[in-house]
Design a protein around this motif. Structure first.
Motif, PDB file in Angstrom:
ATOM      1  N   GLU A 123      47.259 -65.871 -24.783  1.00  0.00           N
ATOM      2  CA  GLU A 123      46.568 -64.804 -24.006  1.00  0.00           C
ATOM      3  C   GLU A 123      45.295 -64.262 -24.393  1.00  0.00           C
ATOM      4  O   GLU A 123      44.395 -63.841 -23.598  1.00  0.00           O
ATOM      5  CB  GLU A 123      47.478 -63.752 -23.756  1.00  0.00           C
ATOM      6  CG  GLU A 123      48.606 -64.166 -22.869  1.00  0.00           C
ATOM      7  CD  GLU A 123      49.568 -62.995 -22.660  1.00  0.00           C
ATOM      8  OE1 GLU A 123      49.399 -61.974 -22.946  1.00  0.00           O
ATOM      9  OE2 GLU A 123      50.569 -63.397 -21.645  1.00  0.00           O
ATOM     10  N   ASN A 124      44.898 -64.128 -25.817  1.00  0.00           N
ATOM     11  CA  ASN A 124      44.058 -63.523 -26.563  1.00  0.00           C
ATOM     12  C   ASN A 124      43.112 -64.776 -26.966  1.00  0.00           C
ATOM     13  O   ASN A 124      41.800 -64.426 -27.978  1.00  0.00           O
ATOM     14  CB  ASN A 124      44.245 -62.614 -27.636  1.00  0.00           C
ATOM     15  CG  ASN A 124      45.253 -61.519 -27.064  1.00  0.00           C
ATOM     16  OD1 ASN A 124      44.395 -60.550 -26.572  1.00  0.00           O
ATOM     17  ND2 ASN A 124      46.448 -61.451 -26.610  1.00  0.00           N
ATOM     18  N   GLY A 125      43.100 -66.113 -26.740  1.00  0.00           N
ATOM     19  CA  GLY A 125      42.260 -66.892 -27.154  1.00  0.00           C
ATOM     20  C   GLY A 125      42.177 -67.279 -28.920  1.00  0.00           C
ATOM     21  O   GLY A 125      41.390 -67.765 -29.362  1.00  0.00           O
ATOM     22  N   ILE A 126      43.538 -67.006 -29.221  1.00  0.00           N
ATOM     23  CA  ILE A 126      43.674 -67.178 -30.816  1.00  0.00           C
ATOM     24  C   ILE A 126      44.209 -68.337 -31.012  1.00  0.00           C
ATOM     25  O   ILE A 126      45.207 -68.832 -30.639  1.00  0.00           O
ATOM     26  CB  ILE A 126      44.578 -66.115 -31.279  1.00  0.00           C
ATOM     27  CG1 ILE A 126      43.972 -64.589 -31.066  1.00  0.00           C
ATOM     28  CG2 ILE A 126      44.836 -66.014 -32.969  1.00  0.00           C
ATOM     29  CD1 ILE A 126      42.691 -64.215 -31.753  1.00  0.00           C
ATOM     30  N   SER A 127      43.495 -69.215 -32.094  1.00  0.00           N
ATOM     31  CA  SER A 127      43.785 -70.674 -32.193  1.00  0.00           C
ATOM     32  C   SER A 127      45.028 -70.799 -33.190  1.00  0.00           C
ATOM     33  O   SER A 127      45.907 -71.729 -32.829  1.00  0.00           O
ATOM     34  CB  SER A 127      42.872 -71.070 -33.145  1.00  0.00           C
ATOM     35  OG  SER A 127      41.417 -71.171 -32.367  1.00  0.00           O
ATOM     36  N   TYR A 128      45.397 -69.895 -34.114  1.00  0.00           N
ATOM     37  CA  TYR A 128      46.590 -70.036 -34.862  1.00  0.00           C
ATOM     38  C   TYR A 128      47.386 -69.031 -35.109  1.00  0.00           C
ATOM     39  O   TYR A 128      46.997 -67.933 -34.884  1.00  0.00           O
ATOM     40  CB  TYR A 128      46.032 -70.690 -36.334  1.00  0.00           C
ATOM     41  CG  TYR A 128      45.373 -71.879 -36.269  1.00  0.00           C
ATOM     42  CD1 TYR A 128      46.076 -73.239 -36.188  1.00  0.00           C
ATOM     43  CD2 TYR A 128      44.036 -72.087 -36.296  1.00  0.00           C
ATOM     44  CE1 TYR A 128      45.524 -74.385 -36.103  1.00  0.00           C
ATOM     45  CE2 TYR A 128      43.384 -73.432 -36.163  1.00  0.00           C
ATOM     46  CZ  TYR A 128      44.120 -74.443 -36.315  1.00  0.00           C
ATOM     47  OH  TYR A 128      43.339 -75.494 -36.220  1.00  0.00           O
ATOM     48  N   MET A 129      48.902 -69.264 -35.745  1.00  0.00           N
ATOM     49  CA  MET A 129      49.685 -68.026 -35.791  1.00  0.00           C
ATOM     50  C   MET A 129      49.910 -68.489 -37.307  1.00  0.00           C
ATOM     51  O   MET A 129      49.932 -69.417 -37.833  1.00  0.00           O
ATOM     52  CB  MET A 129      50.969 -68.248 -35.006  1.00  0.00           C
ATOM     53  CG  MET A 129      50.775 -68.235 -33.721  1.00  0.00           C
ATOM     54  SD  MET A 129      52.389 -68.563 -33.015  1.00  0.00           S
ATOM     55  CE  MET A 129      52.775 -70.107 -33.131  1.00  0.00           C
ATOM     56  N   ALA A 130      50.533 -67.034 -38.142  1.00  0.00           N
ATOM     57  CA  ALA A 130      50.596 -67.291 -39.367  1.00  0.00           C
ATOM     58  C   ALA A 130      51.798 -66.166 -39.569  1.00  0.00           C
ATOM     59  O   ALA A 130      51.916 -65.061 -39.119  1.00  0.00           O
ATOM     60  CB  ALA A 130      49.506 -66.798 -40.289  1.00  0.00           C
ATOM     61  N   GLU A 131      52.299 -66.529 -40.929  1.00  0.00           N
ATOM     62  CA  GLU A 131      53.403 -65.554 -41.543  1.00  0.00           C
ATOM     63  C   GLU A 131      53.514 -65.340 -42.860  1.00  0.00           C
ATOM     64  O   GLU A 131      52.595 -66.084 -43.599  1.00  0.00           O
ATOM     65  CB  GLU A 131      54.755 -66.370 -40.965  1.00  0.00           C
ATOM     66  CG  GLU A 131      55.097 -67.450 -41.415  1.00  0.00           C
ATOM     67  CD  GLU A 131      55.763 -67.520 -42.949  1.00  0.00           C
ATOM     68  OE1 GLU A 131      56.342 -66.801 -43.440  1.00  0.00           O
ATOM     69  OE2 GLU A 131      55.294 -68.413 -43.597  1.00  0.00           O
TER      70      GLU A 131
END
Length: 280
Positions: A123-131
């Motif tokens: 929804e926010n145009g963010i390419s990647y997720m991280a933990e």
């Protein structure tokens, strides 16, 4: 974060790993970080914000297994640094495998949280997720990492080869308040495997642990075995907790919360003690 050049306080090995982390994050371009407010995710978020600025967002999952104090601390950390923070409501209790506390309980929880993180990232145009897992997590039993891998969640701290102790050292140099924060795991980790997890029981544990914290026991766990509470504190604190006055006060409070028996673990506080049952 302090304005001084904190890298001057680091040795060459830590500097090399920190630069490797920054380069990796820069290559990702934009990042949504699953943010618990703990030592690791706070460090990752602070470095990512330093590198990516507004192209990083923090996402915190809120449910009955997360004490309110942890959510508040996470919010304060982001607010103090001008980092965009989104709190999303999740319901791991809707998953049978989580509710019945199977050994892979964390898988269902992490899968649900990062499904929400992905939705927010998209929804926010963010390419990647991280933990925020680190090198010390590799040898431990961590079914949550399987869920993260399935959803293509990045693990920058492991990519950089950082251990928990190294993360604390760099966090201290950066002036992060979390550098000395005790290790924390969600309240569901207090249940013996096979014990049904309910919101009522989670609330009991939350109140019991908050009571201990308010009495100066900052590293503690209240493990649930049926109607019995097994308290873990560091070995140096066992005599104080067992002393007259505090002992009776803790006993009466825990009985008031709904525990039938209140015990003190003589081995003392240790991470993941419930995993001992998997080897027997």
């Amino acid at each position: 974060m302090d304005n001084r050049n904190y890298t001057e306080e680091l040795n060459s090995d830590l500097t090399e790993k920190l630069n490797k982390l920054k380069d990796y994050i820069e290559e990702l371009g934009s990042l949504a970080i699953g943010f618990s407010g703990g030592v690791d995710s706070s460090f990752l978020l602070a470095v990512a914000h330093e590198v990516l600025g507004e192209k990083v967002i923090a996402v915190t999952g809120e449910d009955a297994s997360v004490p309110e104090r942890e959510v508040k601390e996470a919010s304060r950390f982001c607010s103090d640094r001008g980092i965009r923070h989104i709190i999303c409501r999740v319901d791991p209790l809707s998953e049978e495998g989580y509710r019945h506390n199977s050994p892979d309980r964390c898988y269902f929880c992490k899968h649900g949280i990062f499904t929400e993180v992905k939705r927010i990232a998209d929804e926010n145009g963010i390419s990647y997720m991280a933990e925020g897992s680190n090198m010390d997590d590799i040898g431990d039993y961590r079914p949550g990492l399987k869920a993260a891998a399935e959803l293509s969640v990045k693990s920058p701290l492991r990519e950089a080869g950082l251990t928990k102790e190294e993360i604390r050292q760099i966090s201290k140099a950066m002036g992060l308040p979390t550098w000395s924060k005790p290790a924390y795991a969600c309240l569901a980790s207090r249940f013996v495997y096979g014990e049904e997890i309910t919101e009522e029981k989670l609330h009991m544990i939350d109140q019991a642990e908050q009571f201990l914290i308010e009495h100066g026991f900052y590293e503690e766990r209240v493990r649930l075995h049926g109607k019995m509470a097994r308290i873990e504190v560091p070995a140096k604190d066992i005599s104080r907790l067992a002393s007259d006055g505090i002992r009776e006060e803790v006993y009466e409070k825990f009985k008031e919360l709904g525990f039938m028996y209140v015990t003190l673990d003589m081995k003392g506080y240790r991470l993941g003690s419930m995993n001992d049952t998997l080897n027997h």
